[in-house]
Motif scaffolding. Sequence first.
Motif, PDB file in Angstrom:
ATOM      1  N   MET A   1       0.852  -1.200   0.000  1.00  0.00           N
ATOM      2  CA  MET A   1       0.000   0.000   0.000  1.00  0.00           C
ATOM      3  C   MET A   1       0.883   1.244   0.000  1.00  0.00           C
ATOM      4  N   GLN A   2       0.609   2.129  -0.905  1.00  0.00           N
ATOM      5  CA  GLN A   2       1.398   3.345  -1.020  1.00  0.00           C
ATOM      6  C   GLN A   2       1.193   4.233   0.207  1.00  0.00           C
ATOM      7  N   ASP A   3       2.316   4.804   0.722  1.00  0.00           N
ATOM      8  CA  ASP A   3       2.248   5.684   1.896  1.00  0.00           C
ATOM      9  C   ASP A   3       1.482   5.003   3.022  1.00  0.00           C
ATOM     10  N   GLU A   4       1.912   3.799   3.359  1.00  0.00           N
ATOM     11  CA  GLU A   4       1.231   2.992   4.367  1.00  0.00           C
ATOM     12  C   GLU A   4       1.622   3.442   5.764  1.00  0.00           C
ATOM     13  N   ALA A   5       0.628   3.655   6.613  1.00  0.00           N
ATOM     14  CA  ALA A   5       0.894   4.003   8.005  1.00  0.00           C
ATOM     15  C   ALA A   5       0.976   2.758   8.871  1.00  0.00           C
ATOM     16  N   LEU A   6       0.014   1.849   8.686  1.00  0.00           N
ATOM     17  CA  LEU A   6      -0.039   0.641   9.509  1.00  0.00           C
ATOM     18  C   LEU A   6      -0.246  -0.583   8.635  1.00  0.00           C
ATOM     19  N   HIS A   7       0.450  -1.653   8.985  1.00  0.00           N
ATOM     20  CA  HIS A   7       0.256  -2.927   8.303  1.00  0.00           C
ATOM     21  C   HIS A   7       0.296  -4.036   9.342  1.00  0.00           C
ATOM     22  N   LEU A   8      -0.809  -4.738   9.495  1.00  0.00           N
ATOM     23  CA  LEU A   8      -0.892  -5.875  10.402  1.00  0.00           C
ATOM     24  C   LEU A   8      -1.349  -7.093   9.610  1.00  0.00           C
ATOM     25  N   LYS A   9      -0.641  -8.191   9.798  1.00  0.00           N
ATOM     26  CA  LYS A   9      -1.045  -9.452   9.177  1.00  0.00           C
ATOM     27  C   LYS A   9      -0.825 -10.579  10.175  1.00  0.00           C
ATOM     28  N   ASN A  10      -1.904 -11.264  10.523  1.00  0.00           N
ATOM     29  CA  ASN A  10      -1.849 -12.395  11.449  1.00  0.00           C
ATOM     30  C   ASN A  10      -1.275 -11.992  12.808  1.00  0.00           C
ATOM     31  N   VAL A  11      -1.636 -10.811  13.273  1.00  0.00           N
ATOM     32  CA  VAL A  11      -1.096 -10.277  14.528  1.00  0.00           C
ATOM     33  C   VAL A  11      -2.029 -10.618  15.691  1.00  0.00           C
ATOM     34  N   SER A  12      -1.447 -11.208  16.741  1.00  0.00           N
ATOM     35  CA  SER A  12      -2.200 -11.552  17.952  1.00  0.00           C
ATOM     36  C   SER A  12      -1.525 -10.949  19.171  1.00  0.00           C
ATOM     37  N   VAL A  13      -2.323 -10.693  20.198  1.00  0.00           N
ATOM     38  CA  VAL A  13      -1.813 -10.340  21.522  1.00  0.00           C
ATOM     39  C   VAL A  13      -2.402 -11.347  22.498  1.00  0.00           C
ATOM     40  N   VAL A  14      -1.528 -11.997  23.257  1.00  0.00           N
ATOM     41  CA  VAL A  14      -1.965 -13.050  24.181  1.00  0.00           C
ATOM     42  C   VAL A  14      -1.695 -12.606  25.610  1.00  0.00           C
ATOM     43  N   ARG A  15      -2.705 -12.769  26.457  1.00  0.00           N
ATOM     44  CA  ARG A  15      -2.552 -12.457  27.880  1.00  0.00           C
ATOM     45  C   ARG A  15      -3.187 -13.576  28.694  1.00  0.00           C
ATOM     46  N   ASP A  16      -2.410 -14.158  29.616  1.00  0.00           N
ATOM     47  CA  ASP A  16      -2.895 -15.265  30.453  1.00  0.00           C
ATOM     48  C   ASP A  16      -3.480 -16.390  29.611  1.00  0.00           C
TER      49      ASP A  16
END
Length: 263
Positions: A1-16
């Motif tokens: 993506m041109q002039d991309e600010a954020l790129h997330l792919k398959n992103v997880s956050v795990v807690r407990d």
Amino acid sequence: MQDEALHLKNVSVVRDGKRIVDRADMDVAADENVAIIGLNGSGKTTLLKLLRGDVYPYYNSEEPYEMTIFGEKRWNIFELRNRMGVVSMDLQDRFAPATKVFEVIGSGFFGSLDVFRGMVLTDDMKELIRLRAAEMGIEDLLQRSIEGLSLGEMRRTLIARALITNPKMLILDEPMTGLDIVMKSKFRRMFDILVDSGVSIIMITHELTDIPLKVERVVMIKDGRIIADGKKDELLTDEKVSELYGENIKVECTNGIYRMYMV
């Protein structure tokens, strides 16, 4: 993506052992404005903390993730916060009640919770503090302590702080919670003006009425998963919103402002 600010792919956050953010895919262009909506506890604020570097993605060698912010895989956290201003409920509670409005705004230069000993505000910085305060309509409050501010005045103070480093992007976490209907309308107009000035907005909210006119993209998150991502007028429907909130909900739109109620 041109002039991309954020790129997330398959992103997880795990807690407990629980996935608070579950395999999220999302791309945001530098000039895009987005509302992330969902119930309290759905993972919206954890997603914000991920973007500002307060938490990190879960690493799983069998399910590798991709995450870049302003095109970079690694970043200096202080440089990142200079480019991405944040306004959140938890931030306002972290300042000492006796802190002055001038100091709250000035702390944005240092990413701190006050202007502490050893932190020097130059004349140019002080002038910029006054300018940002004037833009927010709080220039007459600069020497007031925050314990005497109304909710709306405190939010304006935090927005001035977030804008002090001229960020490319402003992330707003439930910025209108607790505000009355008149103040909400004023804040929506203010955010639209910021968008017109070149500041991109990512707003996290559970209230459709919070979404400014200039924010045209909606991301729906439920139980940590992104379940829909698209144009506001296509997703803010009875069917889609009812699915998101798990209740029978009616959505109405008047002059571009959306509202919902249970039926």
